[in-house]
Design a protein around this motif. Structure first.
Motif, mmCIF file in Angstrom:
data_model
loop_
_atom_site.group_PDB
_atom_site.id
_atom_site.type_symbol
_atom_site.label_atom_id
_atom_site.label_comp_id
_atom_site.label_asym_id
_atom_site.label_seq_id
_atom_site.Cartn_x
_atom_site.Cartn_y
_atom_site.Cartn_z
ATOM 1 N N ASP A 8 0.807 -1.213 0.000
ATOM 2 C CA ASP A 8 0.000 0.000 0.000
ATOM 3 C C ASP A 8 0.847 1.273 0.000
ATOM 4 O OD1 ASP A 8 -2.398 -1.483 0.099
ATOM 5 O OD2 ASP A 8 -2.226 -1.681 2.279
ATOM 6 N N PHE A 9 2.141 1.117 -0.194
ATOM 7 C CA PHE A 9 3.050 2.268 -0.173
ATOM 8 C C PHE A 9 3.132 2.889 -1.562
ATOM 9 C CE2 PHE A 9 7.356 4.167 -0.238
ATOM 10 C CZ PHE A 9 7.240 5.016 0.856
ATOM 11 N N PHE A 162 12.866 -1.592 9.481
ATOM 12 C CA PHE A 162 13.170 -0.993 8.182
ATOM 13 C C PHE A 162 11.913 -0.472 7.485
ATOM 14 C CE2 PHE A 162 14.087 -1.262 3.593
ATOM 15 C CZ PHE A 162 15.170 -0.390 3.534
ATOM 16 N N LYS A 163 10.824 -1.200 7.551
ATOM 17 C CA LYS A 163 9.572 -0.771 6.920
ATOM 18 C C LYS A 163 9.141 0.587 7.475
ATOM 19 C CE LYS A 163 4.693 -2.152 6.397
ATOM 20 N NZ LYS A 163 4.000 -1.023 6.996
ATOM 21 N N THR A 164 9.166 0.747 8.782
ATOM 22 C CA THR A 164 8.786 2.008 9.422
ATOM 23 C C THR A 164 9.715 3.135 8.973
ATOM 24 O OG1 THR A 164 7.947 0.772 11.319
ATOM 25 C CG2 THR A 164 8.388 3.117 11.659
ATOM 26 N N PHE A 165 11.000 2.837 8.834
ATOM 27 C CA PHE A 165 11.965 3.829 8.353
ATOM 28 C C PHE A 165 11.609 4.293 6.940
ATOM 29 C CE2 PHE A 165 15.988 4.636 6.017
ATOM 30 C CZ PHE A 165 16.349 5.817 6.658
ATOM 31 N N ILE A 166 11.395 3.365 6.029
ATOM 32 C CA ILE A 166 11.075 3.717 4.640
ATOM 33 C C ILE A 166 9.790 4.536 4.571
ATOM 34 C CG2 ILE A 166 10.382 2.771 2.378
ATOM 35 C CD1 ILE A 166 13.433 2.635 2.971
ATOM 36 N N GLU A 167 8.784 4.107 5.308
ATOM 37 C CA GLU A 167 7.499 4.815 5.290
ATOM 38 C C GLU A 167 7.590 6.206 5.914
ATOM 39 O OE1 GLU A 167 4.930 1.941 7.153
ATOM 40 O OE2 GLU A 167 4.495 0.974 5.226
ATOM 41 N N GLY A 168 8.604 6.442 6.747
ATOM 42 C CA GLY A 168 8.769 7.738 7.394
ATOM 43 C C GLY A 168 9.640 8.725 6.639
ATOM 44 N N LEU A 169 10.247 8.310 5.542
ATOM 45 C CA LEU A 169 11.087 9.227 4.772
ATOM 46 C C LEU A 169 10.224 10.298 4.106
ATOM 47 C CD1 LEU A 169 13.588 6.688 3.177
ATOM 48 C CD2 LEU A 169 14.162 8.500 4.819
ATOM 49 N N LYS A 170 10.706 11.546 4.176
ATOM 50 C CA LYS A 170 9.989 12.679 3.601
ATOM 51 C C LYS A 170 10.942 13.477 2.704
ATOM 52 C CE LYS A 170 6.996 13.400 7.648
ATOM 53 N NZ LYS A 170 7.068 12.067 8.126
ATOM 54 N N GLU A 171 10.372 14.272 1.818
ATOM 55 C CA GLU A 171 11.195 15.144 0.986
ATOM 56 C C GLU A 171 11.805 16.235 1.853
ATOM 57 O OE1 GLU A 171 9.235 16.565 -2.516
ATOM 58 O OE2 GLU A 171 8.502 14.562 -3.042
#
Length: 181
Positions: A8-9, A162-171
């Protein structure tokens, strides 16, 4: 038995499409044999969410490059930044087992041997993102931490996995907003 951590990402605008990314980061998609040999070489079991992402795209520069922190780091008061995510392989400079991969950072730069360094940062080696296995053991689910070489390799907790890290990346623009309005 597909995990689908990122089903769902929305990856729209996530990756940086550039010749530099193609040349120095993006590895061929990893098969089971490559994954196993990289895990053996590094001494840790890769998280399933990391493997899944690398089967979508095996490394690369990112546009969503910043992650919020609860404490200040050498990069900023409220976030860290990454340049790219290392792919599973040995061919590219910034692959896990590449020329400037995880073992290089441990052996040549003196980074703590507490896991796998998976992201480089804009500081050109002075800070890195680590899958930190120090609490979970070599086969557990590692936390994601920022390791700051300039601050005696201080670790700053980023995400529980790692999943939480990727989902938390912002511009980066997210952090450049004027908050005094």
């Amino acid at each position: 038995m597909e995990q689908q951590f990122f089903k769902d990402f929305d990856f729209t605008g996530f990756w940086n499409e550039s010749s530099y990314s193609e040349r120095d980061y993006i590895e061929p998609f990893p098969d089971d044999e490559t994954i196993l040999s990289v895990e053996q070489e590094l001494g840790y079991k890769l998280p399933a969410s990391y493997i899944e992402l690398m089967r979508i795209r095996n490394g690369g520069l990112v546009e969503r490059s910043c992650f919020s922190t609860a404490e200040s780091t050498s990069w900023a008061d409220d976030h860290i930044a990454i340049t790219g995510i290392m792919g599973i392989g040995r061919e590219k400079t910034y692959a896990l087992c590449g020329e400037l991969g995880s073992r290089f950072m441990i052996e040549e730069w003196g980074y703590p041997d507490d896991g796998i360094y998976v992201c480089d940062c804009p500081s050109a080696g002075h800070d890195m993102i680590l899958l930190d296995y120090s609490r979970c053991g070599k086969s557990g689910e590692p936390e994601v931490v920022h390791v700051d070489q300039e601050a005696d390799y201080r670790k700053t907790f980023l995400a529980k996995d790692f999943k939480t890290f990727i989902e938390g990346l912002k511009e980066e623009a997210y952090f450049d907003q004027d908050t005094d309005i």
